[in-house]
Write a protein that holds these residues in place. Sequence first.
Motif, PDB file in Angstrom:
ATOM      1  N   HIS A   1      70.885  38.361  -1.271  1.00 56.53           N
ATOM      2  CA  HIS A   1      69.511  38.853  -1.165  1.00 56.53           C
ATOM      3  C   HIS A   1      69.100  39.280   0.240  1.00 56.53           C
ATOM      4  O   HIS A   1      67.935  39.625   0.465  1.00 56.53           O
ATOM      5  CB  HIS A   1      68.535  37.777  -1.650  1.00 56.53           C
ATOM      6  N   GLY A   2      70.033  39.260   1.187  1.00 57.38           N
ATOM      7  CA  GLY A   2      69.701  39.570   2.578  1.00 57.38           C
ATOM      8  C   GLY A   2      69.092  40.945   2.778  1.00 57.38           C
ATOM      9  O   GLY A   2      68.131  41.097   3.532  1.00 57.38           O
ATOM     10  N   ASP A   3      69.633  41.964   2.091  1.00 48.64           N
ATOM     11  CA  ASP A   3      69.079  43.314   2.237  1.00 48.64           C
ATOM     12  C   ASP A   3      67.643  43.377   1.744  1.00 48.64           C
ATOM     13  O   ASP A   3      66.785  43.986   2.383  1.00 48.64           O
ATOM     14  CB  ASP A   3      69.939  44.332   1.483  1.00 48.64           C
ATOM     15  N   GLU A   4      67.368  42.720   0.614  1.00 49.77           N
ATOM     16  CA  GLU A   4      65.998  42.694   0.082  1.00 49.77           C
ATOM     17  C   GLU A   4      65.050  42.008   1.058  1.00 49.77           C
ATOM     18  O   GLU A   4      63.924  42.467   1.272  1.00 49.77           O
ATOM     19  CB  GLU A   4      65.957  41.930  -1.244  1.00 49.77           C
ATOM     20  N   LEU A   5      65.507  40.909   1.627  1.00 46.63           N
ATOM     21  CA  LEU A   5      64.691  40.167   2.576  1.00 46.63           C
ATOM     22  C   LEU A   5      64.374  41.010   3.798  1.00 46.63           C
ATOM     23  O   LEU A   5      63.212  41.107   4.224  1.00 46.63           O
ATOM     24  CB  LEU A   5      65.415  38.872   2.983  1.00 46.63           C
ATOM     25  N   LEU A   6      65.384  41.668   4.365  1.00 46.42           N
ATOM     26  CA  LEU A   6      65.172  42.508   5.548  1.00 46.42           C
ATOM     27  C   LEU A   6      64.273  43.698   5.230  1.00 46.42           C
ATOM     28  O   LEU A   6      63.404  44.054   6.038  1.00 46.42           O
ATOM     29  CB  LEU A   6      66.511  42.980   6.106  1.00 46.42           C
TER      30      LEU A   6
ATOM     31  N   SER B   1      59.160  46.396   5.830  1.00 49.62           N
ATOM     32  CA  SER B   1      58.010  47.007   5.158  1.00 49.62           C
ATOM     33  C   SER B   1      56.706  46.356   5.625  1.00 49.62           C
ATOM     34  O   SER B   1      55.722  47.043   5.884  1.00 49.62           O
ATOM     35  CB  SER B   1      58.161  46.884   3.639  1.00 49.62           C
ATOM     36  N   ALA B   2      56.719  45.032   5.717  1.00 50.49           N
ATOM     37  CA  ALA B   2      55.529  44.323   6.182  1.00 50.49           C
ATOM     38  C   ALA B   2      55.202  44.663   7.628  1.00 50.49           C
ATOM     39  O   ALA B   2      54.037  44.782   8.002  1.00 50.49           O
ATOM     40  CB  ALA B   2      55.725  42.813   6.023  1.00 50.49           C
ATOM     41  N   ALA B   3      56.216  44.871   8.447  1.00 52.27           N
ATOM     42  CA  ALA B   3      55.995  45.202   9.853  1.00 52.27           C
ATOM     43  C   ALA B   3      55.417  46.611  10.005  1.00 52.27           C
ATOM     44  O   ALA B   3      54.648  46.863  10.926  1.00 52.27           O
ATOM     45  CB  ALA B   3      57.301  45.102  10.633  1.00 52.27           C
TER      46      ALA B   3
END
Length: 125
Positions: A109-114, A119-121
Amino acid sequence: MTDREAHCYELVADCRLRAATDLFAHTWDPVVLAALRMGPRRRRELRADIGGISDKVLTDTLHRLLAAGLVDRHAHAEAPPRVEYGLTSLGQSLVEGPMTALGRWAVEHGDELLEAQESAARAPG
């Protein structure tokens, strides 16, 4: 359930879960534990294997992990003195259990997390 266990559920901040999650509160603790997974290492070997960690931070991290019973220190009776750090059985169980599971999750899930963090940034406000 004992009175102590019942009290733990009332005061979650004092429970064993907090003690366990505190092991991941310091950025370098899991990194040093992972570096020791393959066997005992000397300080300079740890610094070289890890990269980007200062000597002071490594010292503080090793002291924390020693105090938690996750790492042991073995001083060899040699000249010059040689000291190695290795995982205790408790440390090995943490590395092979929860840390391995977290590593699998991060790979999956690392890509989703990054992407979510990026996106939030970028989002306004």
